[in-house]
Design a protein around this motif. Structure first.
Motif, short mmCIF file in Angstrom:
data_model
loop_
_atom_site.label_atom_id
_atom_site.label_comp_id
_atom_site.label_asym_id
_atom_site.label_seq_id
_atom_site.Cartn_x
_atom_site.Cartn_y
_atom_site.Cartn_z
N ARG A 153 0.84 -1.21 0.00
CA ARG A 153 0.00 0.00 0.00
C ARG A 153 0.87 1.26 0.00
NH1 ARG A 153 -4.20 -3.13 3.79
NH2 ARG A 153 -5.14 -4.19 2.02
N LEU A 154 1.95 1.18 0.76
CA LEU A 154 2.88 2.31 0.81
C LEU A 154 3.44 2.61 -0.58
CD1 LEU A 154 3.61 3.98 3.19
CD2 LEU A 154 5.46 2.42 3.72
N VAL A 155 3.78 1.56 -1.31
CA VAL A 155 4.30 1.72 -2.67
C VAL A 155 3.28 2.51 -3.51
CG1 VAL A 155 4.81 0.45 -4.81
CG2 VAL A 155 5.79 -0.32 -2.64
N GLN A 156 2.03 2.10 -3.38
CA GLN A 156 0.95 2.75 -4.14
C GLN A 156 0.77 4.21 -3.72
OE1 GLN A 156 -1.11 1.04 -6.71
NE2 GLN A 156 -0.90 3.24 -6.98
N ILE A 157 0.85 4.44 -2.42
CA ILE A 157 0.68 5.80 -1.88
C ILE A 157 1.79 6.72 -2.40
CG2 ILE A 157 0.82 7.14 0.27
CD1 ILE A 157 -0.35 4.53 1.68
N LEU A 205 -0.44 18.77 1.78
CA LEU A 205 -0.93 17.95 2.92
C LEU A 205 -0.54 16.50 2.71
CD1 LEU A 205 -4.54 19.36 3.39
CD2 LEU A 205 -2.76 19.30 5.14
N GLY A 206 -0.74 16.03 1.47
CA GLY A 206 -0.39 14.65 1.13
C GLY A 206 1.08 14.38 1.36
N ARG A 207 1.91 15.32 0.92
CA ARG A 207 3.37 15.14 1.04
C ARG A 207 3.79 14.99 2.50
NH1 ARG A 207 7.06 12.60 -0.60
NH2 ARG A 207 6.47 13.04 -2.73
N VAL A 208 3.23 15.85 3.35
CA VAL A 208 3.59 15.78 4.78
C VAL A 208 3.17 14.43 5.36
CG1 VAL A 208 3.17 16.81 7.06
CG2 VAL A 208 3.44 18.29 5.07
N PHE A 209 1.96 14.00 5.00
CA PHE A 209 1.42 12.74 5.51
C PHE A 209 2.26 11.55 5.00
CE2 PHE A 209 -2.77 10.14 5.98
CZ PHE A 209 -2.45 9.84 7.29
N VAL A 210 2.55 11.55 3.70
CA VAL A 210 3.32 10.44 3.11
C VAL A 210 4.71 10.37 3.77
CG1 VAL A 210 4.42 9.55 1.01
CG2 VAL A 210 2.10 10.48 0.89
N ASP A 211 5.36 11.51 3.87
CA ASP A 211 6.71 11.50 4.45
C ASP A 211 6.69 10.98 5.88
OD1 ASP A 211 7.76 12.41 2.12
OD2 ASP A 211 8.23 14.43 2.82
N GLU A 212 5.66 11.35 6.62
CA GLU A 212 5.58 10.90 8.02
C GLU A 212 5.40 9.37 8.08
OE1 GLU A 212 4.29 9.83 11.85
OE2 GLU A 212 2.95 9.68 10.11
N ILE A 213 4.53 8.86 7.19
CA ILE A 213 4.27 7.41 7.19
C ILE A 213 5.51 6.64 6.74
CG2 ILE A 213 2.86 5.58 6.15
CD1 ILE A 213 0.65 7.75 5.85
N VAL A 214 6.19 7.17 5.72
CA VAL A 214 7.41 6.52 5.24
C VAL A 214 8.47 6.52 6.33
CG1 VAL A 214 9.33 6.72 3.59
CG2 VAL A 214 6.98 6.97 2.78
N ASP A 215 8.59 7.65 7.00
CA ASP A 215 9.57 7.79 8.07
C ASP A 215 9.33 6.73 9.16
OD1 ASP A 215 11.74 9.11 9.26
OD2 ASP A 215 10.38 10.16 10.62
N MET A 262 -5.45 5.12 5.90
CA MET A 262 -5.98 6.47 5.64
C MET A 262 -5.34 7.06 4.39
SD MET A 262 -6.12 8.17 9.41
CE MET A 262 -7.55 7.98 10.47
N ALA A 263 -4.01 6.93 4.33
CA ALA A 263 -3.29 7.52 3.19
C ALA A 263 -3.62 6.78 1.89
CB ALA A 263 -1.79 7.47 3.44
N TRP A 292 -6.41 5.47 0.88
CA TRP A 292 -7.62 5.94 0.20
C TRP A 292 -7.54 7.43 -0.10
CZ3 TRP A 292 -11.20 9.63 1.35
CH2 TRP A 292 -11.38 10.02 2.69
N TRP A 293 -7.00 8.22 0.84
CA TRP A 293 -7.07 9.67 0.63
C TRP A 293 -6.11 10.13 -0.47
CZ3 TRP A 293 -4.36 14.26 0.80
CH2 TRP A 293 -5.15 15.42 0.78
N ILE A 294 -4.87 9.65 -0.43
CA ILE A 294 -3.89 10.11 -1.43
C ILE A 294 -4.29 9.65 -2.83
CG2 ILE A 294 -1.45 9.95 -2.18
CD1 ILE A 294 -1.43 11.34 0.46
N THR A 295 -4.78 8.40 -2.95
CA THR A 295 -5.11 7.91 -4.30
C THR A 295 -6.36 8.61 -4.84
OG1 THR A 295 -6.34 6.01 -3.39
CG2 THR A 295 -4.03 5.64 -3.98
N GLU A 296 -7.31 8.93 -3.96
CA GLU A 296 -8.49 9.69 -4.40
C GLU A 296 -8.06 11.13 -4.73
OE1 GLU A 296 -11.69 8.64 -4.79
OE2 GLU A 296 -11.49 6.63 -3.94
N MET A 297 -7.16 11.69 -3.93
CA MET A 297 -6.67 13.05 -4.18
C MET A 297 -5.97 13.11 -5.55
SD MET A 297 -3.56 14.83 -4.05
CE MET A 297 -2.40 14.15 -2.91
N ALA A 298 -5.16 12.09 -5.85
CA ALA A 298 -4.45 12.08 -7.15
C ALA A 298 -5.46 12.06 -8.30
CB ALA A 298 -3.52 10.87 -7.23
N ASN A 299 -6.58 11.38 -8.09
CA ASN A 299 -7.61 11.36 -9.13
C ASN A 299 -8.32 12.71 -9.26
OD1 ASN A 299 -8.25 8.65 -10.62
ND2 ASN A 299 -7.45 8.11 -8.60
#
Ligand code: FAD
Length: 379
Positions: free
Chosen positions: A243-247, A294-304, A318-319, A321-328
């Protein structure tokens, strides 16, 4: 993430970006039309050290951290390259490293690093996708072998892969049913294992998907990965990184689409001024920039957290669904801001628009993420 990256990471990023621009991007249109990447391309990635860089040096890898994978996924997303390298390197091969016995690791990991062997994962079936526990592909024991019967569908890298990680039932009358799932390694060419043609699809056209058929396919018991009937637990654990890869990829695609659109709207004129000067368009661009930030901050935190070994499953869901919907959403508005040219295949936005559509479906749909979150929030 900036605190994590050293000069070596920056050099690696530049080298990988140059590799993509010189060796891959110029051929993407051709590969998209053929709905397949030539098999030799995998060896090219391997020759440069761009496959499974995290694999331990004793198995031929570079032994580096997952952040090198993050860099590659981001650069693939930014370049709009949809070859299934992250699926091979960061989704499937970790199963072998984590659950494989020493013999399996020695046999497969060095070849995964060079690209001699590329990987796929076969979970989904024509009658079940989200509900993995309901798969009906069965592996029955006979002497020292398993005899596999069943069908799989939408298998990414399905044609090119030499080895597939197959989810199947080794116990059919157990409750709950997920307790009967095991993971088997099945080699291309094994008698009784055949592949369908590359399926035509909306996006990510160069990254082929196909069907797999198993008809009395015999594999030795030594092809079992980890313990029998523990497959579901392994899948659920490794799905976090998938999922992280996808995010990471979706976030990078959204950033690339916005950059492209900022540039375009500044240069395109209508009614005597740049279209970026119309307040409506400015507000759209500002809204997208805000969501992406917002997405960038969230992704970086999760990756970290993932890099530190504390993967936060709730935030990953959370990321996802939210990041992939946001990208759409970003894809939709960027296309609108481009007008007609955005819809033309010759312009890179059209491909990205099609590509991100699958992000809310694969690796667990938006709805499944919300099902998981409903439980996590105690609803
Ligand atoms: C391009 C692509 C590549 C893929 N690659 C692979 C691969 O390499 N290997 C592999 O095994 N699979 C792969 N898949 C399959 C993918 O993982 C599945 O498509 C996905 O899990 C959804 O399953 P499904 O298609 O059967 O949809 P279904 O599970 O039938 O779902 C249909 C709809 O119902 C919704 N739904 C289902 N259950 C619930 C619920 N409890 N509550 C609310 N809504 C629900 C879903 O969210 C969805 O909207 C790929 C798919 C695509 C499109």
């Amino acid at each position: 993430m900036d605190a994590i990256y050293t000069d070596e990471h920056h050099i690696f990023r530049k080298t990988f970006r140059r590799f993509l621009m010189e060796e891959i991007v110029p051929f993407m249109n051709e590969w998209e039309e053929g709905a397949l990447v030539p098999n030799e391309i995998w060896r090219k990635f391997g020759d440069y050290g761009f496959l499974c860089p995290w694999v331990d040096e004793k198995y031929g890898g570079l032994g580096v951290g997952f952040e090198y994978s993050v860099i590659m996924i981001e650069e693939l997303g930014k370049a709009g390259v949809d070859i299934a390298v992250p699926l091979h390197s960061d989704v499937v091969s970790p199963y072998i490293a984590k659950y494989g016995c020493e013999e399996q690791k020695q046999k497969w990991l060095p070849k995964c690093v060079t690209g001699e062997v590329t990987l796929s994962i076969a979970m989904t079936e024509p009658n079940t996708g989200s509900d993995v526990a309901s798969i009906t592909t069965v592996a029955r024991k006979e002497g020292q072998d398993y005899i596999i019967n069943g069908q799989k569908v939408y298998i990414s890298n399905g044609i090119n892969s030499k080895l597939t990680l197959l989810a199947c039932k080794t116990l059919t009358n157990v409750s709950p049913p997920h307790k009967g799932i095991s993971l088997l390694l099945v080699e291309e060419g094994t008698k009784g294992f055949t592949k369908g043609k590359s399926m035509k699809k909306l996006g990510r056209k160069a990254s082929e998907v196909c069907e797999y058929y198993f008809h009395d396919c015999r594999v030795p018991m030594s092809n079992l990965l980890g313990e029998e009937n523990k497959g579901f637990t392994y899948l659920m654990s490794n799905l976090q990184q998938e999922r992280l890869v996808q995010i990471i990829r979706s976030q990078a695609e959204a950033e690339a689409m916005l950059d492209m659109t900022m540039e375009y709207t500044k240069n395109r004129t209508a009614f005597g001024q740049s279209i970026s000067k119309f307040q409506h368009n400015q507000f759209k661009l500002v809204e997208m920039a805000t969501e992406i930030e917002l997405g960038r901050v969230f992704v970086d935190e999760i990756v970290d957290s993932h890099l530190k070994g504390n993967t936060n499953e709730k935030r990953v869901a959370m990321a996802k669904w939210w990041i992939t919907e946001m990208a759409n959403r970003v894809a939709y508005h960027c296309m609108q801001l481009h007008g007609g040219i955005g819809y033309m295949e010759e312009y890179p936005l059209a491909r990205r628009f099609r590509n991100v559509r699958m992000d809310t479906i694969a690796a667990g749909t938006t709805e499944i993420m919300k099902v998981i979150l409903s439980k996590k929030l105690g609803l």
